[in-house]
Design an enzyme around this catalytic site. Structure first.
Site, PDB file in Angstrom:
ATOM      1  N   LYS A 185       0.842  -1.207   0.000  1.00  0.00           N
ATOM      2  CA  LYS A 185       0.000   0.000   0.000  1.00  0.00           C
ATOM      3  C   LYS A 185       0.878   1.258   0.000  1.00  0.00           C
ATOM      4  O   LYS A 185       2.083   1.183   0.199  1.00  0.00           O
ATOM      5  CB  LYS A 185      -0.949  -0.015   1.210  1.00  0.00           C
ATOM      6  CG  LYS A 185      -1.876  -1.245   1.233  1.00  0.00           C
ATOM      7  CD  LYS A 185      -2.964  -1.160   0.175  1.00  0.00           C
ATOM      8  CE  LYS A 185      -3.663  -2.454  -0.176  1.00  0.00           C
ATOM      9  NZ  LYS A 185      -4.191  -3.295   0.848  1.00  0.00           N
TER      10      LYS A 185
HETATM   11  C1  LIG Z   1      -5.375  -4.263   1.250  1.00  0.00           C
HETATM   12  C2  LIG Z   1      -6.841  -4.096   1.235  1.00  0.00           C
HETATM   13  C3  LIG Z   1      -7.641  -4.442   2.331  1.00  0.00           C
HETATM   14  C4  LIG Z   1      -7.145  -5.236   3.509  1.00  0.00           C
HETATM   15  O1  LIG Z   1      -6.124  -4.659   4.199  1.00  0.00           O
HETATM   16  P1  LIG Z   1      -5.124  -5.576   5.075  1.00  0.00           P
HETATM   17  O2  LIG Z   1      -4.288  -4.532   5.767  1.00  0.00           O
HETATM   18  O3  LIG Z   1      -4.331  -6.394   4.111  1.00  0.00           O
HETATM   19  O4  LIG Z   1      -5.937  -6.370   6.004  1.00  0.00           O
HETATM   20  C5  LIG Z   1      -8.994  -4.141   2.277  1.00  0.00           C
HETATM   21  N1  LIG Z   1      -9.549  -3.575   1.196  1.00  0.00           N
HETATM   22  C6  LIG Z   1      -8.815  -3.249   0.112  1.00  0.00           C
HETATM   23  C7  LIG Z   1      -9.503  -2.600  -1.050  1.00  0.00           C
HETATM   24  C8  LIG Z   1      -7.454  -3.519   0.082  1.00  0.00           C
HETATM   25  O5  LIG Z   1      -6.749  -3.236  -1.011  1.00  0.00           O
END
Ligand SMILES: *Cc1c(COP(=O)(O)O)cnc(C)c1O
Length: 371
Positions: A185
């Site tokens: 991210k």
């Molecule tokens: C990465 C992601 C999540 C989940 O986040 P985690 O930190 O991996 O639990 C939820 N929604 C979207 C759209 C994502 O890209």
């Protein structure tokens, strides 16, 4: 795995960041404490939300906002199918039923407010908006729709830290918003998440649920502020630890600069791709992932393979959730989502990507489409 000339994403952890983390380990206090409190103050200030809570990951943040919204069995929640499955699972954890909405168009891969409105039934309680790729989609219109129909708007802003729209940070349009700080991210620490809300009561409830429904934290007792605790709600251990909270705060200070670099790469991709036949970028700007849609006749998987051969990593966002076995029963037809899933490719995008790398991506794509 080949050595990528251009990886899909790249996490750079400078020595300064490592020093910040090492310092926390030396401090002797490892779970939620002063660094987490400081990070939460900074996230609240950064997003303009009244409250920010740091949690273990983005999925736990989504789960907490779904519980705080009062979701439960019998409630329906409208959600895109074109999202990471955690957006949908978080709804299902509460016993509520996800109701999938189709995307607006191939170049606008999120549900329009009109499509969401058309999906409302007497059982609909909430809307889960997802800022796909870091694009706000129709979040302002969804806010109006939710207000006029008495629905709760929740935001999966996992792709959208640092994204502002109409003067507000994405994640503050609804009752509560969730961020992810997973490795790929924009603000990455491996595993981590946060939620934001302006609502004091929701914040209080989510604060309790984050740590077993206990009325005091270990940190409070450590400081002598509390002797014991009561348990007043069925909570979880969704806490973050101090090393990651400190790392997040250090990286947050660089986020705007890195997002500006992503925005510039986004602009340059569009300029370069305008000269390539048979491919259209989705609506921008994309702060997180850059996706393109290929001509209907193109061999999408063949094109991906050709890019991989030249050392360009690509991905698919996402296999639609309504086709997963767990959600397929009774799922609606979503023709645009299906077409997008068959024709889209995610191209590399990361703050430190060079123009030489970007040129290689676009040239390789043009060659693959021409061949
Ligand atoms: C990465 C992601 C999540 C989940 O986040 P985690 O930190 O991996 O639990 C939820 N929604 C979207 C759209 C994502 O890209």
């Amino acid at each position: 795995m080949p050595a990528w000339q251009v990886p899909l994403a790249d996490v750079v952890v400078p020595e300064d960041d490592i020093a910040v983390v090492a310092e926390v380990y030396r401090s002797g206090w490892l779970s939620m404490g002063p660094r987490t409190a400081e990070l939460e103050r900074e996230l609240a200030e950064y997003t303009g939300a009244r409250h920010a809570l740091a949690v273990a990951n983005g999925t736990t943040a989504l789960h907490l906002i779904c519980i705080a919204a009062g979701l439960g069995p019998g409630d329906e929640v409208i959600v895109p199918s074109l999202t990471f499955v955690a957006s949908v699972n978080a709804i299902a954890y509460t016993g509520a039923t996800p109701l999938f909405a189709d995307i607006d168009a191939l170049e606008r891969p999120w549900p329009s407010a009109a499509a969401v409105e058309a999906a409302i039934t007497p059982r609909t309680k909430a809307i889960m908006a997802v800022a796909y790729g870091g694009h706000p989609g129709e979040i302002a219109e969804l806010r109006e729709l939710a207000a006029s129909r008495g629905l709760v708007l929740l935001e999966d802003a996992a792709h959208a830290i640092g994204v502002r729209h109409e003067g507000r940070h994405v994640g503050t349009f609804g009752a509560a918003g969730a961020f992810s700080f997973f490795s790929n991210k924009n603000l990455a620490v491996g595993e981590g998440g946060a939620l934001i809300t302006d609502d004091d009561a929701l914040a209080e409830r989510m604060r309790l649920l984050r740590s077993h429904g206990m009325t005091t934290l270990t940190w409070d007792r450590h400081r002598g502020h509390a002797a014991t605790y009561d348990v007043v709600d069925l909570g979880f251990n969704y806490r973050i630890d101090e090393p990651r909270a400190a790392l997040l705060a250090a990286r947050l200070a660089r986020l705007d600069r890195e997002n500006a670099q992503r925005r510039e790469l986004d602009r340059r991709y569009r300029e370069l791709l305008a000269a390539v036949e048979g491919v259209v970028p989705t609506a921008g700007p994309a702060h997180h992932i850059f996706t393109v849609v290929l001509d209907e006749r193109a061999d999408r998987d063949g094109v991906r393979h050709a890019l991989h051969e030249r050392g360009v990593q690509t991905s698919l966002h996402y296999p639609p959730a309504h086709h997963f076995s767990i959600y397929a029963a009774g799922a609606p037809e979503l023709p645009l989502t299906d077409a997008y899933a068959a024709r889209a490719i995610t191209l590399p995008l990361f703050a430190t990507m060079t123009e030489v790398q970007q040129d290689l991506v676009v040239e390789s794509l043009a060659a693959a489409l021409a061949g």
